[in-house]
Structures are given as structure tokens and as C-alpha cells.
Design a protein around this motif. Sequence first.
Motif, PDB file in Angstrom:
ATOM      1  N   ALA A 137       0.838  -1.196   0.000  1.00 22.67           N
ATOM      2  CA  ALA A 137       0.000   0.000   0.000  1.00 22.67           C
ATOM      3  C   ALA A 137       0.877   1.253   0.000  1.00 22.67           C
ATOM      4  CB  ALA A 137      -0.915   0.000   1.221  1.00 22.67           C
ATOM      5  N   HIS A 138       0.358   2.326  -0.551  1.00 28.60           N
ATOM      6  CA  HIS A 138       1.079   3.603  -0.562  1.00 28.60           C
ATOM      7  C   HIS A 138       1.000   4.243   0.821  1.00 28.60           C
ATOM      8  CE1 HIS A 138       2.362   7.620  -1.790  1.00 28.60           C
ATOM      9  NE2 HIS A 138       2.767   7.084  -2.933  1.00 28.60           N
ATOM     10  N   ASP A 139       2.081   4.850   1.265  1.00 28.57           N
ATOM     11  CA  ASP A 139       2.125   5.457   2.594  1.00 28.57           C
ATOM     12  C   ASP A 139       1.247   6.697   2.704  1.00 28.57           C
ATOM     13  OD1 ASP A 139       3.903   3.552   3.492  1.00 28.57           O
ATOM     14  OD2 ASP A 139       5.679   4.758   3.036  1.00 28.57           O
ATOM     15  N   GLU A 140       1.060   7.416   1.597  1.00 30.05           N
ATOM     16  CA  GLU A 140       0.343   8.691   1.635  1.00 30.05           C
ATOM     17  C   GLU A 140      -1.025   8.636   0.975  1.00 30.05           C
ATOM     18  OE1 GLU A 140       0.989  13.357   0.172  1.00 30.05           O
ATOM     19  OE2 GLU A 140       2.565  11.846  -0.124  1.00 30.05           O
ATOM     20  N   PHE A 141      -1.126   7.977  -0.175  1.00 25.96           N
ATOM     21  CA  PHE A 141      -2.375   7.958  -0.940  1.00 25.96           C
ATOM     22  C   PHE A 141      -3.065   6.615  -0.763  1.00 25.96           C
ATOM     23  CE2 PHE A 141       0.600  10.629  -3.567  1.00 25.96           C
ATOM     24  CZ  PHE A 141       0.066  11.846  -3.167  1.00 25.96           C
ATOM     25  N   ASP A 142      -4.195   6.611  -0.035  1.00 33.31           N
ATOM     26  CA  ASP A 142      -4.888   5.366   0.271  1.00 33.31           C
ATOM     27  C   ASP A 142      -5.370   4.633  -0.976  1.00 33.31           C
ATOM     28  OD1 ASP A 142      -4.530   5.768   2.975  1.00 33.31           O
ATOM     29  OD2 ASP A 142      -6.489   6.719   3.266  1.00 33.31           O
ATOM     30  N   GLU A 143      -5.657   5.356  -2.040  1.00 37.28           N
ATOM     31  CA  GLU A 143      -6.253   4.739  -3.220  1.00 37.28           C
ATOM     32  C   GLU A 143      -5.221   4.266  -4.240  1.00 37.28           C
ATOM     33  OE1 GLU A 143      -9.754   6.920  -4.741  1.00 37.28           O
ATOM     34  OE2 GLU A 143      -9.454   8.215  -3.010  1.00 37.28           O
ATOM     35  N   LEU A 144      -3.946   4.433  -3.952  1.00 39.09           N
ATOM     36  CA  LEU A 144      -2.898   4.018  -4.876  1.00 39.09           C
ATOM     37  C   LEU A 144      -2.014   2.948  -4.241  1.00 39.09           C
ATOM     38  CD1 LEU A 144      -1.645   7.465  -6.283  1.00 39.09           C
ATOM     39  CD2 LEU A 144      -3.262   5.875  -7.343  1.00 39.09           C
ATOM     40  N   PRO A 145      -1.477   2.044  -5.056  1.00 41.94           N
ATOM     41  CA  PRO A 145      -0.443   1.146  -4.535  1.00 41.94           C
ATOM     42  C   PRO A 145       0.870   1.908  -4.386  1.00 41.94           C
ATOM     43  CG  PRO A 145      -0.761   0.794  -6.879  1.00 41.94           C
ATOM     44  CD  PRO A 145      -1.809   1.782  -6.460  1.00 41.94           C
ATOM     45  N   ALA A 146       1.771   1.368  -3.607  1.00 40.93           N
ATOM     46  CA  ALA A 146       3.083   1.992  -3.444  1.00 40.93           C
ATOM     47  C   ALA A 146       3.823   1.986  -4.777  1.00 40.93           C
ATOM     48  CB  ALA A 146       3.895   1.240  -2.395  1.00 40.93           C
ATOM     49  N   PHE A 147       4.540   3.068  -5.062  1.00 40.54           N
ATOM     50  CA  PHE A 147       5.311   3.125  -6.297  1.00 40.54           C
ATOM     51  C   PHE A 147       6.611   3.878  -6.063  1.00 40.54           C
ATOM     52  CE2 PHE A 147       2.293   6.705  -6.450  1.00 40.54           C
ATOM     53  CZ  PHE A 147       3.142   7.782  -6.643  1.00 40.54           C
ATOM     54  N   TYR A 148       7.568   3.632  -6.957  1.00 35.08           N
ATOM     55  CA  TYR A 148       8.868   4.282  -6.909  1.00 35.08           C
ATOM     56  C   TYR A 148       8.919   5.350  -7.989  1.00 35.08           C
ATOM     57  CZ  TYR A 148      10.168   0.127  -4.237  1.00 35.08           C
ATOM     58  OH  TYR A 148      10.221  -0.877  -3.310  1.00 35.08           O
ATOM     59  N   GLU A 149       9.568   6.465  -7.697  1.00 38.19           N
ATOM     60  CA  GLU A 149       9.713   7.527  -8.685  1.00 38.19           C
ATOM     61  C   GLU A 149      10.880   7.274  -9.631  1.00 38.19           C
ATOM     62  OE1 GLU A 149       9.801  11.333  -6.863  1.00 38.19           O
ATOM     63  OE2 GLU A 149       7.754  11.181  -6.101  1.00 38.19           O
ATOM     64  N   SER A 150      11.756   6.371  -9.264  1.00 38.35           N
ATOM     65  CA  SER A 150      12.907   6.044 -10.107  1.00 38.35           C
ATOM     66  C   SER A 150      12.916   4.551 -10.418  1.00 38.35           C
ATOM     67  CB  SER A 150      14.212   6.420  -9.393  1.00 38.35           C
ATOM     68  OG  SER A 150      15.322   5.807 -10.021  1.00 38.35           O
ATOM     69  N   PRO A 151      13.139   4.161 -11.679  1.00 38.24           N
ATOM     70  CA  PRO A 151      13.233   2.729 -11.990  1.00 38.24           C
ATOM     71  C   PRO A 151      14.428   2.066 -11.323  1.00 38.24           C
ATOM     72  CG  PRO A 151      13.830   4.065 -13.896  1.00 38.24           C
ATOM     73  CD  PRO A 151      13.257   5.001 -12.876  1.00 38.24           C
ATOM     74  N   LEU A 152      15.464   2.839 -10.998  1.00 37.75           N
ATOM     75  CA  LEU A 152      16.614   2.267 -10.306  1.00 37.75           C
ATOM     76  C   LEU A 152      16.240   1.818  -8.895  1.00 37.75           C
ATOM     77  CD1 LEU A 152      19.487   4.692 -11.405  1.00 37.75           C
ATOM     78  CD2 LEU A 152      18.891   2.433 -12.329  1.00 37.75           C
ATOM     79  N   GLU A 153      15.358   2.585  -8.241  1.00 35.90           N
ATOM     80  CA  GLU A 153      14.867   2.160  -6.928  1.00 35.90           C
ATOM     81  C   GLU A 153      14.114   0.848  -7.032  1.00 35.90           C
ATOM     82  OE1 GLU A 153      13.695   5.831  -4.233  1.00 35.90           O
ATOM     83  OE2 GLU A 153      12.811   6.044  -6.224  1.00 35.90           O
ATOM     84  N   LEU A 154      13.324   0.730  -8.089  1.00 39.51           N
ATOM     85  CA  LEU A 154      12.578  -0.504  -8.325  1.00 39.51           C
ATOM     86  C   LEU A 154      13.526  -1.685  -8.524  1.00 39.51           C
ATOM     87  CD1 LEU A 154       9.520  -1.531  -9.151  1.00 39.51           C
ATOM     88  CD2 LEU A 154      10.556  -1.590 -11.413  1.00 39.51           C
ATOM     89  N   LEU A 155      14.561  -1.495  -9.324  1.00 37.76           N
ATOM     90  CA  LEU A 155      15.521  -2.566  -9.578  1.00 37.76           C
ATOM     91  C   LEU A 155      16.257  -2.970  -8.312  1.00 37.76           C
ATOM     92  CD1 LEU A 155      16.989  -1.371 -13.010  1.00 37.76           C
ATOM     93  CD2 LEU A 155      15.424  -3.276 -12.612  1.00 37.76           C
ATOM     94  N   ASP A 156      16.617  -1.990  -7.493  1.00 38.62           N
ATOM     95  CA  ASP A 156      17.291  -2.296  -6.230  1.00 38.62           C
ATOM     96  C   ASP A 156      16.404  -3.159  -5.338  1.00 38.62           C
ATOM     97  OD1 ASP A 156      19.562  -0.935  -6.908  1.00 38.62           O
ATOM     98  OD2 ASP A 156      19.067   0.889  -5.811  1.00 38.62           O
ATOM     99  N   ARG A 157      15.130  -2.800  -5.266  1.00 37.19           N
ATOM    100  CA  ARG A 157      14.194  -3.557  -4.429  1.00 37.19           C
ATOM    101  C   ARG A 157      13.981  -4.958  -4.989  1.00 37.19           C
ATOM    102  NH1 ARG A 157      12.638  -4.475   0.619  1.00 37.19           N
ATOM    103  NH2 ARG A 157      10.454  -5.128   0.750  1.00 37.19           N
ATOM    104  N   ALA A 158      13.862  -5.071  -6.321  1.00 37.00           N
ATOM    105  CA  ALA A 158      13.673  -6.381  -6.943  1.00 37.00           C
ATOM    106  C   ALA A 158      14.885  -7.275  -6.696  1.00 37.00           C
ATOM    107  CB  ALA A 158      13.419  -6.214  -8.435  1.00 37.00           C
ATOM    108  N   ALA A 159      16.086  -6.707  -6.787  1.00 35.76           N
ATOM    109  CA  ALA A 159      17.302  -7.488  -6.544  1.00 35.76           C
ATOM    110  C   ALA A 159      17.366  -7.953  -5.093  1.00 35.76           C
ATOM    111  CB  ALA A 159      18.529  -6.648  -6.888  1.00 35.76           C
ATOM    112  N   TYR A 160      16.970  -7.072  -4.182  1.00 36.47           N
ATOM    113  CA  TYR A 160      16.954  -7.417  -2.754  1.00 36.47           C
ATOM    114  C   TYR A 160      16.018  -8.599  -2.496  1.00 36.47           C
ATOM    115  CZ  TYR A 160      15.927  -6.911   2.250  1.00 36.47           C
ATOM    116  OH  TYR A 160      15.745  -7.148   3.594  1.00 36.47           O
ATOM    117  N   LEU A 161      14.835  -8.555  -3.106  1.00 36.03           N
ATOM    118  CA  LEU A 161      13.869  -9.636  -2.903  1.00 36.03           C
ATOM    119  C   LEU A 161      14.313 -10.917  -3.589  1.00 36.03           C
ATOM    120  CD1 LEU A 161      10.506  -7.670  -3.292  1.00 36.03           C
ATOM    121  CD2 LEU A 161      11.567  -8.492  -1.184  1.00 36.03           C
TER     122      LEU A 161
END
Length: 208
Positions: A137-161
Motif C-alpha cells: 500500500a502507498h504510505d500517503e495515498f490510500d487509493e494508490l499502490p506503493a510506487f517508486y519515482e525512479s526505476p533504479l529504486e525498483l531494480l534495487d528492491r527487486a534485486a533485494y527480494l
Amino acid sequence: MRNRPTVIPVAARRISSIQPSQGDASRRTRPTHRPLIVGAAILERPRGSRGPWYSLVSRDGRLLPIAPKSQEGVLQRVREVEDAGFDCRVTAALLAPGDLVPAVTWQSNRRPTGIEFYGWALLYQLPAARGIACVDAHDEFDELPAFYESPLELLDRAAYLAERGVATRPLVVVTHTGDLVGKGERRRRNRFFPDAVCRKQCDYHWLV
């Protein structure tokens, strides 16, 4: 036979980084992304919940979302989910490395559709789960899923998982018509990012 997703090319702008235009020069400087979409990922959760969003996915480890392929089919599925007492959010699932074996179908003769989006989200599946994956879930917007503003952040998280045995698939959190307010005004505003300029259509026009 493994499912062969159809790759849909789009031209996308992230609205949270788009400020009100100041003439043609400012419009030319806004970055355009070229994500490769393989279909809709329909996220749902019990109405009023603030927990993770869930999506039905393939059971072959690729987390290929299970959803209708057409705009009409997605609209019908959204109505069914909402009528059953769930909140619903349609996102766009992106091409992942596992989709390239043995092959995918490319919409090579299709002109890229223009979309706008909030950021990149990560669909993930815990090792014990089968057929269901989730997005935080998104920390601020109840109606949105959590998202990253940078694709590099997404890749870092995917690699971690991935190091912990957790399968993932990237998503794009696209804008919806219901996100816009100010009907009748000269320029409709996005209620999550009121200072952003929204120029493209919303919802499911990017589907095959």
C-alpha cells in the motif's frame, strides 16, 4: 504450452514530475519513457482496507497477471470486483526477462500509445504463495499502490527480494479518469498531484 504475452509499446510520461507548462520549450524537456507492457494487472483489496493490494497471477513463477486482454473485458472485471465489495486499481504489467523464453508476440506495427503514470510498482510473490501476488500500500495515498519515482529504486528492491527467493514483476501505476477533478474547469487537475499537467487519456486505452 507457456503463455506468450503480447508486448504493447507505449510512450509514457510520469505526471508527478510534470510541472505546469510554460510554452513549447518546457514541454520538450519533459522526459518520455518507453515501457513495454504485457497487459493489465488488476489489483484489489477489501473496501476500506489499508493493507497490500493483491492480483491473480500465473502459477509458472513468472507472475504474469491474469486479466482480460481488452478494454471492455477489463472494465467488466473492474465492475465485478467493485460490486463484490472490493477496491480496485488497474496497473500495467511490464515485460520481464522470463517472458522472453521461448518467445513473445510483438505489436511491431502498432504506433505507441501515449499514457501518463505515477511511477513504477513492484508485484511480488512470497515463496509459499501460488497464483496470487501483491503490491504494498502507498504510505500517503490510500487509493494508490506503493510506487517508486525512479526505476533504479525498483531494480534495487527487486534485486533485494530476489536474493531472498521472492519473485517479482514490475508494474506501471497508470492514471485513471477518476483521478481527475475540476469537471467544467479549463484544466482538470489530478487530485493526488494537483500541480501536475495531465495531457493524456486515462484508463485502459493502451490495451490490445
